[in-house]
Design an enzyme around this catalytic site. Structure first.
Site, PDB file in Angstrom:
ATOM      1  NE  ARG A  37      69.281 -35.912 -17.369  1.00  0.00           N
ATOM      2  CZ  ARG A  37      70.445 -36.438 -17.754  1.00  0.00           C
ATOM      3  NH1 ARG A  37      70.509 -37.230 -18.801  1.00  0.00           N
ATOM      4  NH2 ARG A  37      71.550 -36.170 -17.089  1.00  0.00           N
ATOM      5  CB  ILE A  38      70.596 -41.636 -15.690  1.00  0.00           C
ATOM      6  CG1 ILE A  38      71.352 -40.436 -16.267  1.00  0.00           C
ATOM      7  CG2 ILE A  38      71.296 -42.940 -16.037  1.00  0.00           C
ATOM      8  CD1 ILE A  38      72.719 -40.201 -15.653  1.00  0.00           C
ATOM      9  NE  ARG A 115      80.046 -39.864  -9.999  1.00  0.00           N
ATOM     10  CZ  ARG A 115      79.765 -39.663 -11.277  1.00  0.00           C
ATOM     11  NH1 ARG A 115      79.691 -40.684 -12.112  1.00  0.00           N
ATOM     12  NH2 ARG A 115      79.514 -38.456 -11.733  1.00  0.00           N
ATOM     13  CD  GLU A 144      85.878 -44.615 -12.169  1.00  0.00           C
ATOM     14  OE1 GLU A 144      86.073 -43.494 -12.669  1.00  0.00           O
ATOM     15  OE2 GLU A 144      84.769 -45.150 -12.148  1.00  0.00           O
ATOM     16  CG  HIS A 162      83.663 -43.430 -15.378  1.00  0.00           C
ATOM     17  ND1 HIS A 162      83.878 -42.949 -14.116  1.00  0.00           N
ATOM     18  CD2 HIS A 162      82.491 -42.877 -15.777  1.00  0.00           C
ATOM     19  CE1 HIS A 162      82.884 -42.134 -13.774  1.00  0.00           C
ATOM     20  NE2 HIS A 162      82.032 -42.083 -14.769  1.00  0.00           N
ATOM     21  CB  VAL A 163      83.475 -45.130 -21.760  1.00  0.00           C
ATOM     22  CG1 VAL A 163      84.953 -44.932 -21.644  1.00  0.00           C
ATOM     23  CG2 VAL A 163      83.112 -46.616 -21.810  1.00  0.00           C
ATOM     24  N   GLY A 164      80.391 -44.347 -19.921  1.00  0.00           N
ATOM     25  CA  GLY A 164      78.946 -44.357 -20.150  1.00  0.00           C
ATOM     26  C   GLY A 164      78.447 -43.229 -21.037  1.00  0.00           C
TER      27      GLY A 164
END
Length: 196
Positions: A37-38, A115, A144, A162-164
């Site tokens: 999907r992404i 990731r 992270e 890491h704010v997608g």
């Protein structure tokens, strides 16, 4: 964008300092590793910029117009931009290694929104430092929130924490999905997103 922001804020524009031209996205190849999907959403956005999209993942996806590469290495060789959208885990740990980065090359750009474990971070640092890879844009990291100083010091990488998924709309949709699953469970209906 970060470099242009610094150029204006630091007074370089006003001082008439020379800017290095960048490249257009139009006509370039966007390789997408992981075409769920992404990955398919990334392809739609890349194609809106006039890019050709090619993908790789172990199994071909039926009903998509994009061409599937024979391997991740072939995808890297064919790509100007390699966008990592594949799942993490033992099977994909450091799959983006020195060989894949070399195949992407000195004009290539790596974008990791999946990731941190998928990318051999040490190999990435070396490739960026030695200009064997042109640029990288990273939203995820191996350990992270600890990002190595060697990576933070490089000018040819853009770093995000890491704010997608950090938009009001996405966070609302995530909350609504929890509610929808709870409602379905207590009503005895199939869950919209069951976990195996």
């Amino acid at each position: 964008l970060p470099a242009l922001d610094r150029y204006v804020r630091d007074g370089a524009w006003e001082a008439g300092q020379q800017l290095t031209p960048t490249r257009t996205l139009h006509g370039k190849v966007c390789g997408v590793f992981g075409f769920g999907r992404i990955g398919q959403a990334v392809a739609a956005r890349a194609e809106a910029f006039g890019m050709r999209t090619v993908y790789f993942q172990p199994r071909a996806i039926d009903g998509v117009a994009q061409e599937r590469s024979a391997s991740l290495l072939e995808l890297a060789r064919a790509s100007d931009y390699l966008v990592v959208c594949a799942p993490g885990g033992a099977a994909t740990r450091h799959v983006i290694d020195a060989e894949v980065l070399a195949a992407l090359g000195p004009d290539g750009t790596l974008v990791n929104v999946a990731r941190g474990s998928l990318v051999d971070q040490e190999a990435l640092i070396v490739a960026l430092r030695d200009k064997a890879l042109g640029m990288a844009a990273l939203d995820v990291f191996d350990d992270e929130p600890r990002v190595p100083a060697a990576l933070r010091e490089l000018e040819n990488v853009v770093l995000a924490p890491h704010v997608g998924s950090m938009t009001v709309e996405t966070r609302h949709a995530m909350g609504q999905l929890v509610v929808d699953n709870l409602v379905a469970h207590f009503a005895g209906r199939p869950l919209p997103t069951p976990v195996a």
